[in-house]
Design a protein around this motif. Structure first.
Motif, PDB file in Angstrom:
ATOM      1  N   MET A  62      -5.121   4.492  -6.299  1.00  0.00           N
ATOM      2  CA  MET A  62      -3.790   4.008  -5.911  1.00  0.00           C
ATOM      3  C   MET A  62      -2.741   4.411  -6.941  1.00  0.00           C
ATOM      4  SD  MET A  62      -4.417   0.291  -4.154  1.00  0.00           S
ATOM      5  CE  MET A  62      -5.426  -0.404  -5.437  1.00  0.00           C
ATOM      6  N   VAL A  63      -3.101   4.296  -8.205  1.00  0.00           N
ATOM      7  CA  VAL A  63      -2.188   4.705  -9.275  1.00  0.00           C
ATOM      8  C   VAL A  63      -1.896   6.201  -9.176  1.00  0.00           C
ATOM      9  CG1 VAL A  63      -1.969   4.976 -11.790  1.00  0.00           C
ATOM     10  CG2 VAL A  63      -2.830   2.835 -10.831  1.00  0.00           C
ATOM     11  N   ALA A  64      -2.945   6.983  -8.941  1.00  0.00           N
ATOM     12  CA  ALA A  64      -2.778   8.436  -8.814  1.00  0.00           C
ATOM     13  C   ALA A  64      -1.877   8.777  -7.641  1.00  0.00           C
ATOM     14  CB  ALA A  64      -4.138   9.112  -8.652  1.00  0.00           C
ATOM     15  N   GLY A  65      -2.077   8.112  -6.507  1.00  0.00           N
ATOM     16  CA  GLY A  65      -1.246   8.373  -5.335  1.00  0.00           C
ATOM     17  C   GLY A  65       0.219   8.061  -5.583  1.00  0.00           C
ATOM     18  N   ALA A  66       0.470   6.929  -6.223  1.00  0.00           N
ATOM     19  CA  ALA A  66       1.855   6.546  -6.520  1.00  0.00           C
ATOM     20  C   ALA A  66       2.492   7.532  -7.503  1.00  0.00           C
ATOM     21  CB  ALA A  66       1.893   5.126  -7.082  1.00  0.00           C
ATOM     22  N   ALA A  67       1.749   7.881  -8.546  1.00  0.00           N
ATOM     23  CA  ALA A  67       2.281   8.827  -9.537  1.00  0.00           C
ATOM     24  C   ALA A  67       2.540  10.188  -8.907  1.00  0.00           C
ATOM     25  CB  ALA A  67       1.307   8.960 -10.705  1.00  0.00           C
ATOM     26  N   ALA A  68       1.604  10.657  -8.085  1.00  0.00           N
ATOM     27  CA  ALA A  68       1.764  11.961  -7.439  1.00  0.00           C
ATOM     28  C   ALA A  68       2.968  11.961  -6.505  1.00  0.00           C
ATOM     29  CB  ALA A  68       0.506  12.330  -6.667  1.00  0.00           C
ATOM     30  N   GLY A  69       3.186  10.869  -5.801  1.00  0.00           N
ATOM     31  CA  GLY A  69       4.348  10.776  -4.917  1.00  0.00           C
ATOM     32  C   GLY A  69       5.655  10.888  -5.685  1.00  0.00           C
ATOM     33  N   LEU A  70       5.734  10.211  -6.815  1.00  0.00           N
ATOM     34  CA  LEU A  70       6.944  10.280  -7.644  1.00  0.00           C
ATOM     35  C   LEU A  70       7.145  11.679  -8.224  1.00  0.00           C
ATOM     36  CD1 LEU A  70       6.607   6.881  -9.552  1.00  0.00           C
ATOM     37  CD2 LEU A  70       8.229   7.441  -7.728  1.00  0.00           C
ATOM     38  N   ILE A  71       6.056  12.273  -8.685  1.00  0.00           N
ATOM     39  CA  ILE A  71       6.144  13.634  -9.236  1.00  0.00           C
ATOM     40  C   ILE A  71       6.585  14.614  -8.158  1.00  0.00           C
ATOM     41  CG2 ILE A  71       4.804  15.544 -10.206  1.00  0.00           C
ATOM     42  CD1 ILE A  71       3.089  13.335 -11.619  1.00  0.00           C
ATOM     43  N   PHE A  72       5.996  14.503  -6.966  1.00  0.00           N
ATOM     44  CA  PHE A  72       6.353  15.414  -5.877  1.00  0.00           C
ATOM     45  C   PHE A  72       7.834  15.285  -5.523  1.00  0.00           C
ATOM     46  CE2 PHE A  72       7.004  16.065  -1.289  1.00  0.00           C
ATOM     47  CZ  PHE A  72       6.877  17.438  -1.286  1.00  0.00           C
ATOM     48  N   LYS A  73       8.346  14.072  -5.459  1.00  0.00           N
ATOM     49  CA  LYS A  73       9.769  13.891  -5.137  1.00  0.00           C
ATOM     50  C   LYS A  73      10.654  14.615  -6.146  1.00  0.00           C
ATOM     51  CE  LYS A  73       9.895   9.672  -2.500  1.00  0.00           C
ATOM     52  NZ  LYS A  73      11.046   9.193  -1.785  1.00  0.00           N
ATOM     53  N   GLN A  74      10.304  14.512  -7.427  1.00  0.00           N
ATOM     54  CA  GLN A  74      11.090  15.174  -8.464  1.00  0.00           C
ATOM     55  C   GLN A  74      10.970  16.697  -8.374  1.00  0.00           C
ATOM     56  OE1 GLN A  74      13.303  13.652 -10.499  1.00  0.00           O
ATOM     57  NE2 GLN A  74      12.787  11.899  -9.217  1.00  0.00           N
ATOM     58  N   VAL A  75       9.764  17.188  -8.113  1.00  0.00           N
ATOM     59  CA  VAL A  75       9.556  18.635  -7.983  1.00  0.00           C
ATOM     60  C   VAL A  75      10.318  19.158  -6.774  1.00  0.00           C
ATOM     61  CG1 VAL A  75       7.843  20.429  -7.488  1.00  0.00           C
ATOM     62  CG2 VAL A  75       7.362  18.683  -9.210  1.00  0.00           C
ATOM     63  N   TRP A  76      10.244  18.452  -5.664  1.00  0.00           N
ATOM     64  CA  TRP A  76      10.935  18.904  -4.460  1.00  0.00           C
ATOM     65  C   TRP A  76      12.446  18.932  -4.688  1.00  0.00           C
ATOM     66  CZ3 TRP A  76       9.688  21.763  -0.633  1.00  0.00           C
ATOM     67  CH2 TRP A  76      10.581  21.912   0.425  1.00  0.00           C
TER      68      TRP A  76
END
Length: 88
Positions: free
Chosen positions: A17-31
């Motif tokens: 769950m932590v990984a999913g949340a972190a990845a979502g935030l990272i993806f938003k910034q990358v996009w």
């Protein structure tokens, strides 16, 4: 399933769950950096081009995979430091 795997299961779920949340935030910034837009396109967005949608999907998948692998590995390494055994 042995006791060690069963004991690590809740830890793995929380880490996921932590990984999913972190990845979502990272993806938003990358996009946002790549396309200058707040939200990535959905596959069903009619006004978006194929390339844009496929790029977003590829970036998102890569980011999620890397973050999940890093978090899983860090979790397993931490368990070994605490217990002396690798959570197989």
């Amino acid at each position: 399933m042995n006791a060690k795997k069963l004991a690590y299961k809740p830890v793995g779920m929380v880490l996921g769950m932590v990984a999913g949340a972190a990845a979502g935030l990272i993806f938003k910034q990358v996009w946002k950096a790549v396309e200058g837009e707040q939200d990535a396109p959905n596959a069903t967005d009619e006004d978006r081009r194929w390339g844009e949608i496929l790029l977003a999907a590829a970036l998102q998948g890569a980011i999620f995979a890397v973050v999940k692998a890093a978090v899983d590995r860090a979790g397993a390494t931490s368990v070994r430091k605490v217990t002396g055994e690798w959570p197989a």
